[in-house]
Enzyme design. Structure first.
Site, mmCIF file in Angstrom:
data_model
loop_
_atom_site.group_PDB
_atom_site.id
_atom_site.type_symbol
_atom_site.label_atom_id
_atom_site.label_comp_id
_atom_site.label_asym_id
_atom_site.label_seq_id
_atom_site.Cartn_x
_atom_site.Cartn_y
_atom_site.Cartn_z
ATOM 1 N N HIS A 25 51.650 22.103 33.696
ATOM 2 C CA HIS A 25 50.403 21.338 33.559
ATOM 3 C C HIS A 25 50.767 19.852 33.575
ATOM 4 O O HIS A 25 51.623 19.427 32.778
ATOM 5 C CB HIS A 25 49.717 21.648 32.227
ATOM 6 C CG HIS A 25 49.386 23.095 32.041
ATOM 7 N ND1 HIS A 25 48.173 23.635 32.400
ATOM 8 C CD2 HIS A 25 50.110 24.121 31.526
ATOM 9 C CE1 HIS A 25 48.155 24.927 32.106
ATOM 10 N NE2 HIS A 25 49.328 25.249 31.580
ATOM 11 N N HIS A 79 45.447 12.710 28.114
ATOM 12 C CA HIS A 79 44.224 12.395 28.854
ATOM 13 C C HIS A 79 43.843 10.927 28.740
ATOM 14 O O HIS A 79 43.368 10.324 29.689
ATOM 15 C CB HIS A 79 43.081 13.298 28.373
ATOM 16 C CG HIS A 79 43.280 14.723 28.807
ATOM 17 N ND1 HIS A 79 42.579 15.772 28.284
ATOM 18 C CD2 HIS A 79 44.127 15.268 29.713
ATOM 19 C CE1 HIS A 79 42.989 16.901 28.856
ATOM 20 N NE2 HIS A 79 43.926 16.603 29.721
ATOM 21 N N SER A 111 46.503 20.887 37.358
ATOM 22 C CA SER A 111 45.773 19.939 36.515
ATOM 23 C C SER A 111 44.279 20.238 36.537
ATOM 24 O O SER A 111 43.749 20.765 37.521
ATOM 25 C CB SER A 111 46.029 18.507 36.985
ATOM 26 O OG SER A 111 45.612 17.604 35.986
ATOM 27 N N THR A 112 43.620 19.895 35.427
ATOM 28 C CA THR A 112 42.186 20.144 35.266
ATOM 29 C C THR A 112 41.393 18.903 35.669
ATOM 30 O O THR A 112 41.483 17.871 34.986
ATOM 31 C CB THR A 112 41.859 20.444 33.778
ATOM 32 O OG1 THR A 112 42.927 21.186 33.202
ATOM 33 C CG2 THR A 112 40.549 21.171 33.622
ATOM 34 N N PRO A 113 40.609 18.966 36.749
ATOM 35 C CA PRO A 113 39.812 17.795 37.138
ATOM 36 C C PRO A 113 38.814 17.449 36.035
ATOM 37 O O PRO A 113 38.154 18.344 35.499
ATOM 38 C CB PRO A 113 39.078 18.262 38.405
ATOM 39 C CG PRO A 113 39.789 19.494 38.847
ATOM 40 C CD PRO A 113 40.392 20.109 37.634
ATOM 41 N N ASP A 150 39.165 24.959 32.977
ATOM 42 C CA ASP A 150 39.371 25.035 31.527
ATOM 43 C C ASP A 150 38.445 26.103 30.942
ATOM 44 O O ASP A 150 37.238 26.086 31.216
ATOM 45 C CB ASP A 150 39.045 23.655 30.931
ATOM 46 C CG ASP A 150 39.451 23.541 29.474
ATOM 47 O OD1 ASP A 150 39.409 24.564 28.748
ATOM 48 O OD2 ASP A 150 39.800 22.432 29.056
ATOM 49 N N GLU A 213 47.798 35.261 25.859
ATOM 50 C CA GLU A 213 48.286 34.272 24.884
ATOM 51 C C GLU A 213 47.803 34.627 23.481
ATOM 52 O O GLU A 213 48.335 34.148 22.493
ATOM 53 C CB GLU A 213 47.799 32.871 25.237
ATOM 54 C CG GLU A 213 48.513 32.243 26.414
ATOM 55 C CD GLU A 213 47.923 30.883 26.742
ATOM 56 O OE1 GLU A 213 48.511 29.874 26.345
ATOM 57 O OE2 GLU A 213 46.863 30.836 27.385
HETATM 58 P P1 IMP Z 1 45.863 18.828 32.548
HETATM 59 O O1 IMP Z 1 45.143 20.014 33.103
HETATM 60 O O2 IMP Z 1 46.713 18.118 33.574
HETATM 61 O O3 IMP Z 1 44.952 17.905 31.822
HETATM 62 O O4 IMP Z 1 46.942 19.402 31.501
HETATM 63 C C1 IMP Z 1 46.624 19.695 30.161
HETATM 64 C C2 IMP Z 1 45.721 20.915 30.057
HETATM 65 O O5 IMP Z 1 46.429 22.089 30.471
HETATM 66 C C3 IMP Z 1 45.289 21.229 28.635
HETATM 67 O O6 IMP Z 1 44.164 20.467 28.252
HETATM 68 C C4 IMP Z 1 44.988 22.728 28.697
HETATM 69 O O7 IMP Z 1 43.697 22.951 29.208
HETATM 70 C C5 IMP Z 1 45.993 23.224 29.728
HETATM 71 N N1 IMP Z 1 47.190 23.829 29.061
HETATM 72 C C6 IMP Z 1 48.371 23.263 28.835
HETATM 73 N N2 IMP Z 1 49.212 24.127 28.219
HETATM 74 C C7 IMP Z 1 48.533 25.274 28.081
HETATM 75 C C8 IMP Z 1 48.847 26.560 27.517
HETATM 76 O O8 IMP Z 1 49.952 26.832 27.008
HETATM 77 N N3 IMP Z 1 47.859 27.494 27.546
HETATM 78 C C9 IMP Z 1 46.632 27.252 28.091
HETATM 79 N N4 IMP Z 1 46.314 26.072 28.628
HETATM 80 C C10 IMP Z 1 47.238 25.090 28.621
HETATM 81 ZN ZN ZN Z 2 50.096 26.997 30.691
#
Ligand code: IMP
Ligand code: ZN
Length: 354
Positions: A25, A79, A111-113, A150, A213
């Protein structure tokens, strides 16, 4: 050779081995040095990054007392440092460079937009896509993007993300390869995201799901039956770790590749220690496993460190470690890169006479 020299040897071997990262991520992969550069960028732009929290709070170590849901709060730090397009682009390129420096030859960054005061969801994706395209000029690592949904988001927001994901997949098939479901596993329900995920699959995108998980056998069975291309973690599927005979049998029968994240699972207390991980059971059942970092910044790790931990915990020799990387390359989402990456690892194995 002393024990110390042996350990050194394995460290350099894991570092040198050409590896593929399939579960990273962006927000959780920011290193201390990347965060410092991002903070500087915000300061130079005269925009407060809205966080005084720093690395101590961002990192989750083995003895951390925060709950799994609390752990998800740390991402707000990342973020706030990636809310501007310039910062998001810098975070992407620095992170890709770090993976390359760790001997990673192929990565599917995810990554989450999200909409921020400085960009729309569409601009968010475009910023990462363009940063990845630029990185292909000065970096040797082959980099792709998986777009995250998400679990906390509404179905409407998931549909919106999926529309954008499909659009970018069609316009940049050399960059965008898949879509995934992640976020706090205690939030949302898989079934609510099935329509969006199905649309992405029908458009040709590959799918990976965070699965197992938490202890939720019903949802795990639904996810496995939906046959994603890969799953992330897969921890609470084996009965020894909170799964059931049914969930474990389903995984063994379907043989869906599992992106395993050892340190992430230990530090968030999904498992008691490295030895307790389901790695061995998966290998015995011939369920493909892929060693990944998950969030290398948050868990203070690297892909080569994860390979080393795996080798030390499960007593693997160098030939077996190299074959883990080779097997992982079979499950990359980009068809064109697969052969290239596989050949690179095979060449390494041949040169080292393993
Ligand atoms: P982003 O998507 O680039 O913002 O990376 C962070 C996001 O990845 C977090 O806000 C979570 O939604 C997701 N994330 C990171 N690690 C985990 C995990 O171990 N389990 C589930 N979601 C995760
Ligand atoms: Zn993950």
């Amino acid at each position: 050779m002393t024990q110390n020299e042996l350990v050194m040897d394995l460290t350099s071997f894991c570092r040198e081995l050409p590896k593929v990262e399939l579960h990273a991520h962006l927000g959780g992969s920011l290193s201390q040095s990347t965060m410092l550069q991002l903070k500087r960028l915000y300061a130079d732009s005269g925009i407060p990054d809205k966080t005084n929290a720093f690395f101590d709070e961002f990192q989750i170590a083995a003895g951390d007392t925060r709950s799994l849901s609390d752990c998800f709060q740390v991402f707000s730090i990342a973020h706030s440092l990636t809310s501007m397009p310039q910062a998001l682009a810098l975070a992407t390129s620095l992170t890709l460079e770090e993976f390359q420096n760790d001997g990673c030859v192929y990565i599917e960054l995810r990554s989450t937009p999200r909409e921020t005061p400085y960009m729309s969801k569409k601009e968010y994706i475009d910023t990462i896509v363009q940063a990845i395209r630029r990185s292909s000029i000065n970096l040797t690592i082959i980099s792709k993007l998986i777009i995250s949904i998400d679990r906390r988001s509404t179905s409407q927001s998931a549909e919106e993300t999926t529309d954008l994901a499909i659009e970018f997949y069609q316009n940049y098939p050399e960059v965008v390869v898949g879509i995934e479901l992640s976020g706090d596993p205690t939030a949302g329900q898989f079934k609510d995201f099935v329509p969006a995920l199905t649309r992405a699959r029908e458009a040709g995108m590959k799918i990976t799901l965070h699965c197992g998980e938490i202890c939720n056998p019903a949802e795990i069975l639904e996810m496995l039956a939906w046959k994603p291309d890969r799953i992330g973690h897969g921890t609470m599927i084996h009965p020894r770790l909170g799964g059931t005979t049914e969930t474990w049998e389903a995984l063994c029968q379907l043989k869906i590749p599992v992106e395993i994240c050892l340190t992430s699972n230990v530090n968030t207390k999904l498992i008691a220690n490295y030895e307790a991980h389901q790695f061995k059971e998966c290998c015995e059942a011939m369920v493909p496993v892929i060693i990944c970092t998950d969030d290398k910044g948050v868990f203070a790790t690297s892909l080569s460190q994860e390979y080393q931990i795996c080798a030390e915990t499960f007593g693997l020799d160098q030939s077996q470690v190299a074959r883990l990387a080779l097997d992982a390359s079979q499950h990359i989402f980009d068809d064109d890169a697969r052969k290239l990456v596989t050949d690179k690892i095979l060449n390494f194995i041949e040169c080292k006479e393993l």
